[in-house]
Design a protein around this motif. Structure first.
Motif, PDB file in Angstrom:
ATOM      1  N   GLN A 190       0.837  -1.087   0.064  1.00  0.00           N
ATOM      2  CA  GLN A 190       0.039  -0.157   0.087  1.00  0.00           C
ATOM      3  C   GLN A 190       0.662   1.199   0.119  1.00  0.00           C
ATOM      4  OE1 GLN A 190      -2.617  -0.014   3.445  1.00  0.00           O
ATOM      5  NE2 GLN A 190      -3.301   1.971   2.892  1.00  0.00           N
ATOM      6  N   THR A 212       1.357   5.115   0.677  1.00  0.00           N
ATOM      7  CA  THR A 212       0.745   6.005   1.557  1.00  0.00           C
ATOM      8  C   THR A 212       1.341   7.307   1.565  1.00  0.00           C
ATOM      9  OG1 THR A 212       1.648   5.388   3.374  1.00  0.00           O
ATOM     10  CG2 THR A 212      -0.640   4.177   3.208  1.00  0.00           C
ATOM     11  N   THR A 223      -9.277  13.561  -6.807  1.00  0.00           N
ATOM     12  CA  THR A 223      -8.540  12.467  -7.193  1.00  0.00           C
ATOM     13  C   THR A 223      -6.974  12.557  -7.475  1.00  0.00           C
ATOM     14  OG1 THR A 223      -8.773  12.860  -9.656  1.00  0.00           O
ATOM     15  CG2 THR A 223     -10.359  11.319  -8.632  1.00  0.00           C
ATOM     16  N   THR A 224      -6.464  13.913  -7.237  1.00  0.00           N
ATOM     17  CA  THR A 224      -4.928  14.339  -7.529  1.00  0.00           C
ATOM     18  C   THR A 224      -4.446  14.584  -6.462  1.00  0.00           C
ATOM     19  OG1 THR A 224      -5.697  14.419  -9.755  1.00  0.00           O
ATOM     20  CG2 THR A 224      -3.584  15.303  -9.249  1.00  0.00           C
ATOM     21  N   GLN A 234       0.351  11.859  -7.285  1.00  0.00           N
ATOM     22  CA  GLN A 234      -0.576  10.753  -7.231  1.00  0.00           C
ATOM     23  C   GLN A 234      -1.996  10.951  -7.672  1.00  0.00           C
ATOM     24  OE1 GLN A 234      -1.068   7.809  -3.666  1.00  0.00           O
ATOM     25  NE2 GLN A 234      -2.678   9.306  -3.517  1.00  0.00           N
ATOM     26  N   GLN A 235      -2.443  10.122  -8.486  1.00  0.00           N
ATOM     27  CA  GLN A 235      -3.738  10.195  -9.101  1.00  0.00           C
ATOM     28  C   GLN A 235      -4.465   8.902  -8.948  1.00  0.00           C
ATOM     29  OE1 GLN A 235      -3.721  11.464 -13.422  1.00  0.00           O
ATOM     30  NE2 GLN A 235      -5.246  12.287 -13.077  1.00  0.00           N
ATOM     31  N   GLN A 236      -5.736   9.108  -8.793  1.00  0.00           N
ATOM     32  CA  GLN A 236      -6.666   7.846  -8.677  1.00  0.00           C
ATOM     33  C   GLN A 236      -7.578   8.131  -9.965  1.00  0.00           C
ATOM     34  OE1 GLN A 236      -7.268   5.834  -5.734  1.00  0.00           O
ATOM     35  NE2 GLN A 236      -8.264   4.349  -7.166  1.00  0.00           N
ATOM     36  N   ASN A 289     -10.717   1.766 -10.387  1.00  0.00           N
ATOM     37  CA  ASN A 289      -9.784   1.204  -9.106  1.00  0.00           C
ATOM     38  C   ASN A 289      -8.298   1.249  -9.608  1.00  0.00           C
ATOM     39  OD1 ASN A 289     -11.760   1.018  -7.472  1.00  0.00           O
ATOM     40  ND2 ASN A 289     -12.522  -1.184  -8.148  1.00  0.00           N
ATOM     41  N   ARG A 291      -4.599   3.131  -9.535  1.00  0.00           N
ATOM     42  CA  ARG A 291      -4.145   4.492  -8.922  1.00  0.00           C
ATOM     43  C   ARG A 291      -2.527   4.515  -9.206  1.00  0.00           C
ATOM     44  NH1 ARG A 291      -3.670   4.430  -2.280  1.00  0.00           N
ATOM     45  NH2 ARG A 291      -2.790   2.493  -2.962  1.00  0.00           N
ATOM     46  N   TRP A 292      -2.122   5.611  -9.597  1.00  0.00           N
ATOM     47  CA  TRP A 292      -0.566   5.804  -9.737  1.00  0.00           C
ATOM     48  C   TRP A 292       0.150   6.967  -8.946  1.00  0.00           C
ATOM     49  CZ3 TRP A 292       2.026   9.584 -12.576  1.00  0.00           C
ATOM     50  CH2 TRP A 292       1.077  10.427 -13.213  1.00  0.00           C
ATOM     51  N   ASP A 325      -1.056   0.655  -8.740  1.00  0.00           N
ATOM     52  CA  ASP A 325      -1.647  -0.584  -8.599  1.00  0.00           C
ATOM     53  C   ASP A 325      -3.242  -0.494  -9.021  1.00  0.00           C
ATOM     54  OD1 ASP A 325      -3.641   0.629  -6.270  1.00  0.00           O
ATOM     55  OD2 ASP A 325      -1.838   1.449  -5.776  1.00  0.00           O
ATOM     56  N   TRP A 326      -3.670  -1.643  -9.450  1.00  0.00           N
ATOM     57  CA  TRP A 326      -4.931  -1.802 -10.142  1.00  0.00           C
ATOM     58  C   TRP A 326      -5.864  -2.933  -9.642  1.00  0.00           C
ATOM     59  CZ3 TRP A 326      -5.253  -3.682 -15.981  1.00  0.00           C
ATOM     60  CH2 TRP A 326      -6.543  -3.592 -16.388  1.00  0.00           C
TER      61      TRP A 326
END
Length: 624
Positions: free
Chosen positions: A10, A12, A396-397, A445-447, A451, A453-454, A497-498
């Motif tokens: 994860q 964080t 999301t960013t 970071q962007q979601q 699902n 996220r990078w 992660d996907w």
């Protein structure tokens, strides 16, 4: 299985609200130990799975690691909050802690890790062995090196006890046309720990004691077995801690770490007949104790830390060709003390969060037998500052920018040790001065939908007075330490992660780094360029089955440091299969080095090959 159980790594970010356990760094990786990780040969093998980390030094159970090119004493290591300082020249390997005992690892990266004090310039590795959730019996067997491991956990809501025994013989490298190389990776380990936690008068109290003993631990090296055989007949550690915590308002902890190990080095003058040239025996012991505390006042966290290392004893005995005692001496009879105070504060300006920190450290190091010369007592102090900004650009960013200065005091061995090591004769330098650095990092970071996220991190460090090991003679017989004027480390890390569905999740990561000194020479321990793909799959047709796939590609490394060698491009493939037979029973099969490639464990000049393809079988019975 629930989908939430699939993701094991994860990414964080720093918390926007302070707590007494406040996470000071901006780029952190949390590893929840799964079945594949628990079967790793060493803790370094687990850490090597995280982006931005790599293996360094020689192999075997004593394999060491680095974070973004920072290695050895530039990484602070903690076990259940207890600082681990072992005086190994290659850095902490955490060899005394079997991987199966670990519940999770928190890897703190980023420039502001310096706010954890000297030794945290490159980051902090925090391991936890505490588990109050299950009682279980686990048995593991790996036929390739005859590994047998038995692990018993007894737990309830407030008490936990763990007992473990592990034994392994020497492994082998993959076969080639010229034959098969034996690896000096044998070891025996015995472990027991007891932990308790309860609440009294709204104060949470935790206590822990842990005893680990290792026997006949091999130091794997390319020099084994014809040129040199290094064996650790003894490696013993006793750790204890007591912690008080009141509702996330204040925390106070005390700790103790007693350690002792022996190192037996046999060197041969004739590699064909294994004729003994000399044998060197080194014994080491020390006691570390101290405490730290934090208190939260509004948005300000205040804290202090005191670490005392006493009775640091390193003695050496030399034996001749007839294995008779030639001479003996005490190399180190010293002590060191570090006092640190720090403060961290958070400001909120609309959506912008600013976190600042300041820390002052003072250290005293002395070597008693040589105090007739003033250079054998060293005192240093340092003030470190950090500023981190966290800006949510949208829902999301997120964007993080961190700037900090850092430092590292020379270790007592770098200053005063003079004697034999597994790498050869090493002479300390009492005139070393502390390393100083400034670091800058950007995190984006962007979601995304679905699902996905990078996170991309770019960083730049400039280290002044960089302490490096170098060869004092052309025959590479004697090594010492010196301050390199300036070293720069810069690089990028990409993690994505996907969670594709309830049955499948994937993690992709990429790392690339440049590490050079002011003369444009590559320094030791620079990260190899690497691409990793990790997949967790729960087949819908067999809900009790879980498959983990670890596939990585290490790019060719043609630029390397003075004590290193080139690395070829390699595919590395590992697979773990877990089957839940019932609520209480499960079996696990781990396939390591499936391609059976012959590749070096690290770029170190004496690094051995990775072990051949292996299969580890384990069975676990969970009872309540």
């Amino acid at each position: 299985m629930q989908a939430s159980e699939i993701e094991k790594i994860q990414v964080t970010h720093a918390r926007t609200v302070l707590s007494v356990d406040d996470n000071l760094t901006t780029d952190n990786t949390f590893l929840e130990i799964n079945d594949y990780m628990a079967g790793q040969h060493s803790v370094a093998g687990i850490l090597n799975l995280a982006p931005g980390l790599s293996l360094t030094g020689q192999g075997g159970l004593f394999q060491s690691y680095n974070i973004r090119g920072f290695s050895r004493a530039r990484i602070k290591t903690e076990v259940n909050g207890i600082p681990i300082i072992t005086d190994r020249r290659a850095g902490n390997s955490l060899s005394f802690l079997p991987a199966a005992l670990i519940e999770h690892i928190d890897i703190k990266k980023g420039p502001s890790s310096t706010l954890y004090g000297s030794g945290a310039m490159g980051g902090v590795i925090s391991l936890s062995t505490l588990n109050f959730n299950e009682s279980s019996l686990n048995v593991m067997f790996k036929p390739q090196d005859d590994t047998v491991q038995t692990l018993l956990k007894l737990s309830n809501e407030s008490m936990s006890a763990t007992f473990m025994q592990r034994k392994a013989n020497n492994a082998h490298a993959p076969k080639t046309a010229t034959g098969q190389t034996k690896l000096n990776s044998q070891h025996q380990q015995y472990h027991a720990n007891f932990a308790s936690h309860f609440t009294w008068q709204e104060i949470e109290i935790s206590a822990l004691t842990m005893l680990t003993q290792g026997k006949d631990i091999g130091k794997s090296s390319a020099e084994f077995p014809h040129d040199k055989i290094t064996l650790y007949p003894k490696d013993q550690h006793w750790l204890s801690s007591l912690q008080f915590n009141k509702k996330d308002r204040w925390r106070l902890s005390f700790f103790n770490h007693q350690q002792a190990w022996k190192n037996n080095i046999s060197t041969f003058e004739n590699e064909l007949t294994s004729t003994l040239e000399r044998r060197n025996l080194v014994t080491y012991s020390s006691t570390t104790f101290g405490g730290n505390g934090t208190i939260l006042i509004g948005n300000t966290l205040l804290g202090g830390e005191w670490i005392k290392r006493d009775n640091i004893d390193i003695s050496e005995r030399e034996f001749n060709q007839a294995n008779e005692l030639a001479w003996q001496k005490k190399t180190i009879d010293g002590a060191e003390q570090t006092i640190g105070v720090f403060a961290n504060h958070t400001w909120k300006l609309n959506n912008l969060s600013l976190k600042s920190g300041i820390r002052y450290d003072k250290q005293t190091v002395e070597n008693h037998p040589l105090l007739t010369h003033e250079q054998y007592k060293v005192q240093d102090d340092f003030v470190s500052l950090s500023l981190n900004s966290h800006l949510p650009i949208s829902t999301t960013t997120q964007l993080n920018i961190t700037f900090a200065n850092a430092f590292r005091f020379p270790t007592i061995s770098e200053l005063f040790f003079s004697g034999e090591t597994p790498r050869g004769n090493t002479q300390g330098n009492p005139f070393l001065i502390p390393e100083k650095s400034v670091g800058l990092q950007f995190d984006y970071q962007q979601q995304l939908a679905g699902n996905f996220r990078w996170l991309i991190s770019s960083y730049y460090y400039q280290v002044d007075n960089y302490i490096e090991r170098y060869q004092r003679d052309h025959n590479k017989v004697i090594r010492s330490y010196r301050n390199n004027q300036e070293v720069t480390l810069k690089g990028i890390e990409l993690t994505a992660d996907w969670q594709t569905n309830h049955q499948l999740s994937m993690i992709f990561s990429y790392q690339k780094q440049w590490a050079r000194d002011y003369l444009k020479r590559t320094v030791d321990d620079a990260l190899p360029e690497e691409l990793q793909w990790q997949m967790n799959w729960f087949p819908a047709a067999v809900s009790q089955l879980k498959i983990e796939n670890h596939l990585s590609y290490q790019f060719e490394k043609t630029q390397f440091g003075n004590s290193e060698q080139a690395l070829s491009a390699e595919w590395k493939w590992h697979v773990n299969v877990n089957y839940q037979i019932s609520a209480q029973h499960k079996i696990n099969i781990t396939f390591d080095n499936l391609t059976n490639n012959q590749y070096l464990t690290s770029a170190d000049e004496d690094a051995p090959f990775h072990a051949e393809r292996s299969i580890a079988l384990s069975w676990q019975w969970q009872f309540y």
